[in-house]
Design a protein around this motif. Structure first.
Motif, PDB file in Angstrom:
ATOM      1  N   ASN A  41       7.038  14.870   3.354  1.00 47.27           N
ATOM      2  CA  ASN A  41       6.991  16.181   3.632  1.00 47.27           C
ATOM      3  C   ASN A  41       7.926  16.475   4.573  1.00 47.27           C
ATOM      4  OD1 ASN A  41       5.417  15.524   6.005  1.00 47.27           O
ATOM      5  ND2 ASN A  41       3.783  15.050   4.579  1.00 47.27           N
ATOM      6  N   LYS A  42       7.605  17.575   5.368  1.00 48.16           N
ATOM      7  CA  LYS A  42       8.586  17.808   6.532  1.00 48.16           C
ATOM      8  C   LYS A  42       8.474  17.049   7.799  1.00 48.16           C
ATOM      9  CE  LYS A  42       6.256  21.875   8.426  1.00 48.16           C
ATOM     10  NZ  LYS A  42       6.218  23.217   8.834  1.00 48.16           N
ATOM     11  N   ASP A  43       7.443  16.321   7.936  1.00 46.36           N
ATOM     12  CA  ASP A  43       7.067  15.376   8.893  1.00 46.36           C
ATOM     13  C   ASP A  43       7.134  14.091   8.706  1.00 46.36           C
ATOM     14  OD1 ASP A  43       6.813  17.973  10.575  1.00 46.36           O
ATOM     15  OD2 ASP A  43       4.550  18.183   9.645  1.00 46.36           O
ATOM     16  N   GLU A  44       7.150  13.502   7.594  1.00 43.03           N
ATOM     17  CA  GLU A  44       6.829  12.186   7.327  1.00 43.03           C
ATOM     18  C   GLU A  44       7.893  11.598   6.505  1.00 43.03           C
ATOM     19  OE1 GLU A  44       3.269   9.090   6.088  1.00 43.03           O
ATOM     20  OE2 GLU A  44       2.841  11.298   6.056  1.00 43.03           O
ATOM     21  N   MET A  45       8.538  10.462   6.821  1.00 37.96           N
ATOM     22  CA  MET A  45       9.336   9.845   5.787  1.00 37.96           C
ATOM     23  C   MET A  45       8.984   8.721   5.680  1.00 37.96           C
ATOM     24  SD  MET A  45      12.866   9.396   8.040  1.00 37.96           S
ATOM     25  CE  MET A  45      12.750   8.411   9.565  1.00 37.96           C
ATOM     26  N   TYR A  46       9.729   7.883   4.721  1.00 37.31           N
ATOM     27  CA  TYR A  46       9.346   6.700   4.146  1.00 37.31           C
ATOM     28  C   TYR A  46       9.421   5.720   5.191  1.00 37.31           C
ATOM     29  CZ  TYR A  46       8.949   2.559   0.544  1.00 37.31           C
ATOM     30  OH  TYR A  46       8.708   1.534   0.016  1.00 37.31           O
ATOM     31  N   GLY A  47      10.479   5.377   5.906  1.00 38.55           N
ATOM     32  CA  GLY A  47      10.598   4.638   6.994  1.00 38.55           C
ATOM     33  C   GLY A  47      11.262   3.005   6.748  1.00 38.55           C
ATOM     34  N   MET A  48      11.573   2.361   7.540  1.00 39.60           N
ATOM     35  CA  MET A  48      12.109   0.863   7.717  1.00 39.60           C
ATOM     36  C   MET A  48      10.928  -0.005   7.516  1.00 39.60           C
ATOM     37  SD  MET A  48      14.920   0.206   6.924  1.00 39.60           S
ATOM     38  CE  MET A  48      15.168  -1.658   7.501  1.00 39.60           C
ATOM     39  N   GLU A  49       9.709   0.217   8.250  1.00 37.28           N
ATOM     40  CA  GLU A  49       8.783  -0.638   8.354  1.00 37.28           C
ATOM     41  C   GLU A  49       8.303  -0.692   6.934  1.00 37.28           C
ATOM     42  OE1 GLU A  49       4.470  -1.085  10.555  1.00 37.28           O
ATOM     43  OE2 GLU A  49       5.954   0.466  11.464  1.00 37.28           O
ATOM     44  N   ARG A  50       7.870   0.605   6.376  1.00 42.47           N
ATOM     45  CA  ARG A  50       7.317   0.605   4.988  1.00 42.47           C
ATOM     46  C   ARG A  50       8.205   0.039   3.782  1.00 42.47           C
ATOM     47  NH1 ARG A  50       3.391   4.602   3.458  1.00 42.47           N
ATOM     48  NH2 ARG A  50       4.273   5.650   5.288  1.00 42.47           N
ATOM     49  N   LEU A  51       9.547   0.077   4.034  1.00 39.76           N
ATOM     50  CA  LEU A  51      10.198  -0.649   3.123  1.00 39.76           C
ATOM     51  C   LEU A  51      10.227  -2.069   3.422  1.00 39.76           C
ATOM     52  CD1 LEU A  51      12.598  -0.694   1.130  1.00 39.76           C
ATOM     53  CD2 LEU A  51      14.437  -0.421   2.751  1.00 39.76           C
ATOM     54  N   GLN A  52      10.428  -2.680   4.690  1.00 36.36           N
ATOM     55  CA  GLN A  52      10.105  -4.075   4.629  1.00 36.36           C
ATOM     56  C   GLN A  52       8.788  -4.607   4.215  1.00 36.36           C
ATOM     57  OE1 GLN A  52      11.579  -5.484   8.773  1.00 36.36           O
ATOM     58  NE2 GLN A  52      12.157  -3.092   9.042  1.00 36.36           N
ATOM     59  N   ASN A  53       7.890  -3.993   4.346  1.00 33.84           N
ATOM     60  CA  ASN A  53       6.593  -4.360   4.107  1.00 33.84           C
ATOM     61  C   ASN A  53       6.446  -4.338   2.524  1.00 33.84           C
ATOM     62  OD1 ASN A  53       5.384  -4.413   6.575  1.00 33.84           O
ATOM     63  ND2 ASN A  53       4.564  -2.308   6.606  1.00 33.84           N
ATOM     64  N   ALA A  54       7.221  -3.520   2.016  1.00 36.22           N
ATOM     65  CA  ALA A  54       6.948  -3.408   0.443  1.00 36.22           C
ATOM     66  C   ALA A  54       7.756  -4.544  -0.063  1.00 36.22           C
ATOM     67  CB  ALA A  54       7.555  -2.136   0.011  1.00 36.22           C
ATOM     68  N   ILE A  55       9.080  -4.926   0.301  1.00 33.19           N
ATOM     69  CA  ILE A  55       9.744  -6.073  -0.116  1.00 33.19           C
ATOM     70  C   ILE A  55       9.071  -7.297   0.274  1.00 33.19           C
ATOM     71  CG2 ILE A  55      11.917  -7.348   0.371  1.00 33.19           C
ATOM     72  CD1 ILE A  55      13.138  -4.545   0.952  1.00 33.19           C
ATOM     73  N   GLN A  56       8.476  -7.664   1.346  1.00 36.04           N
ATOM     74  CA  GLN A  56       7.496  -8.671   1.681  1.00 36.04           C
ATOM     75  C   GLN A  56       6.273  -8.873   0.479  1.00 36.04           C
ATOM     76  OE1 GLN A  56       6.343  -9.054   5.543  1.00 36.04           O
ATOM     77  NE2 GLN A  56       5.882 -11.187   5.513  1.00 36.04           N
ATOM     78  N   ASN A  57       5.572  -7.837   0.363  1.00 36.15           N
ATOM     79  CA  ASN A  57       4.700  -7.871  -0.555  1.00 36.15           C
ATOM     80  C   ASN A  57       4.858  -8.024  -1.883  1.00 36.15           C
ATOM     81  OD1 ASN A  57       2.601  -7.291   1.355  1.00 36.15           O
ATOM     82  ND2 ASN A  57       2.836  -5.067   1.004  1.00 36.15           N
ATOM     83  N   PHE A  58       6.128  -7.586  -2.343  1.00 38.99           N
ATOM     84  CA  PHE A  58       6.618  -7.641  -3.689  1.00 38.99           C
ATOM     85  C   PHE A  58       7.402  -9.281  -3.927  1.00 38.99           C
ATOM     86  CE2 PHE A  58       7.582  -2.913  -3.710  1.00 38.99           C
ATOM     87  CZ  PHE A  58       6.208  -2.456  -4.308  1.00 38.99           C
ATOM     88  N   LEU A 118      11.755   1.288  -5.774  1.00 37.04           N
ATOM     89  CA  LEU A 118      12.060   2.545  -6.244  1.00 37.04           C
ATOM     90  C   LEU A 118      10.762   3.267  -6.820  1.00 37.04           C
ATOM     91  CD1 LEU A 118      15.307   2.439  -8.323  1.00 37.04           C
ATOM     92  CD2 LEU A 118      14.972   3.249  -5.782  1.00 37.04           C
ATOM     93  N   SER A 119       9.815   2.700  -7.190  1.00 36.75           N
ATOM     94  CA  SER A 119       8.519   3.159  -7.762  1.00 36.75           C
ATOM     95  C   SER A 119       7.678   3.591  -6.496  1.00 36.75           C
ATOM     96  CB  SER A 119       7.728   2.409  -8.772  1.00 36.75           C
ATOM     97  OG  SER A 119       6.561   2.670  -8.811  1.00 36.75           O
ATOM     98  N   ASP A 120       7.747   2.583  -5.369  1.00 35.74           N
ATOM     99  CA  ASP A 120       6.911   2.773  -4.198  1.00 35.74           C
ATOM    100  C   ASP A 120       7.556   4.017  -3.517  1.00 35.74           C
ATOM    101  OD1 ASP A 120       4.870   1.558  -2.640  1.00 35.74           O
ATOM    102  OD2 ASP A 120       6.333   1.435  -1.093  1.00 35.74           O
ATOM    103  N   VAL A 121       8.821   4.239  -3.577  1.00 36.20           N
ATOM    104  CA  VAL A 121       9.444   5.423  -2.648  1.00 36.20           C
ATOM    105  C   VAL A 121       9.171   6.493  -3.496  1.00 36.20           C
ATOM    106  CG1 VAL A 121      11.570   6.471  -2.103  1.00 36.20           C
ATOM    107  CG2 VAL A 121      11.389   4.052  -1.900  1.00 36.20           C
ATOM    108  N   LYS A 122       9.070   6.623  -4.842  1.00 39.51           N
ATOM    109  CA  LYS A 122       8.690   7.748  -5.494  1.00 39.51           C
ATOM    110  C   LYS A 122       7.255   8.197  -5.277  1.00 39.51           C
ATOM    111  CE  LYS A 122       9.231  11.172  -8.724  1.00 39.51           C
ATOM    112  NZ  LYS A 122       9.791  12.446  -8.191  1.00 39.51           N
TER     113      LYS A 122
END
Length: 240
Positions: free
Chosen positions: A183-200, A215-219
């Protein structure tokens, strides 16, 4: 539409077969024409050169610059070093593009014989390195300067190496992923990306699966909110 078709032709059609590596990639442009560019250039059975770049903005101007850059990297790919390639590409981009257009880029090379992964960062986002042994994440060093800003960047770039072991993943991406908005206030961010890669990392067996999962997680995070920037990703897994 014609420009978009031409730009699509510049992207790699198939992944090169390189001993010891499993490769996957993808791009989701924010508009018909994007400013992100990537390619894999197989120099020999022992070496592959690849890069991911992000031109300022998107649309037609960014698409033109990314197309020029694609041709330049192809033309200079036989130069003896990554530093020489990126210095020469920058020289031409600075001379032949608008003063307010520039490109961040990560230029990489894998050497099969020495099992050496080397790269030069030109102001681009850090490579995310998933280490299979420890199931941890490390970020590559930040640095360099974007291409097209100065006529000579030879003193502002540095060749780096990563110790990539069997089972490790490297994720290279454009800022369209961490800067994807929910939304206009919240973006995906580096922390979420790193956590996703670590989990996957411990569950997924291929680079393609890792790419699709990210890409599915971002979507899923963004939902139906308008995509504001191009999204591009390269995933590298060492298999031997």
């Amino acid at each position: 539409k014609i420009a978009a078709t031409i730009q699509q032709q510049l992207l790699p059609k198939v992944m090169p077969q390189i001993k010891g590596l499993d490769l996957a990639s993808g791009v989701i442009p924010a508009e018909e024409i994007g400013g992100d560019v990537y390619d894999f250039l197989k120099l020999s059975d022992e070496k592959v050169l690849f890069y991911l770049g992000d031109v300022t903005g998107h649309g037609v101007p960014a698409g033109i610059v990314s197309s020029i850059a694609s041709a330049l990297f192809y033309g200079y790919s036989t130069e003896p070093s990554l530093e020489k390639i990126i210095v020469e590409v920058n020289r031409v981009l600075k001379a032949k593009t608008l003063t307010n257009m520039f490109m961040t880029l990560c230029l990489m090379q894998w050497d099969v014989v020495s099992s050496k992964f080397s790269y030069v960062n030109a102001g681009h986002d850090q490579i995310i390195h998933y280490k299979a042994k420890t199931k941890t994440i490390e970020l590559s060093l930040i640095g360099g300067i974007a291409l097209g800003m100065l006529p000579d960047i030879s003193k502002l770039i540095k060749l780096q190496e990563l110790n990539v072991e069997v089972g490790d993943y490297l994720v290279i991406y454009s800022d369209g992923i961490p800067e994807a908005w929910k939304n206009k206030d919240e973006m995906y961010g580096m922390e979420r990306l790193q956590n996703a890669i670590q989990n996957f990392g411990s569950d997924l067996m291929t680079s393609l699966a890792m790419k699709e999962a990210i890409l599915s997680d971002v979507k899923q995070f963004c939902g139906d909110y308008k995509q504001m920037d191009d999204i591009t990703i390269i995933v590298v897994k060492r298999t031997a």
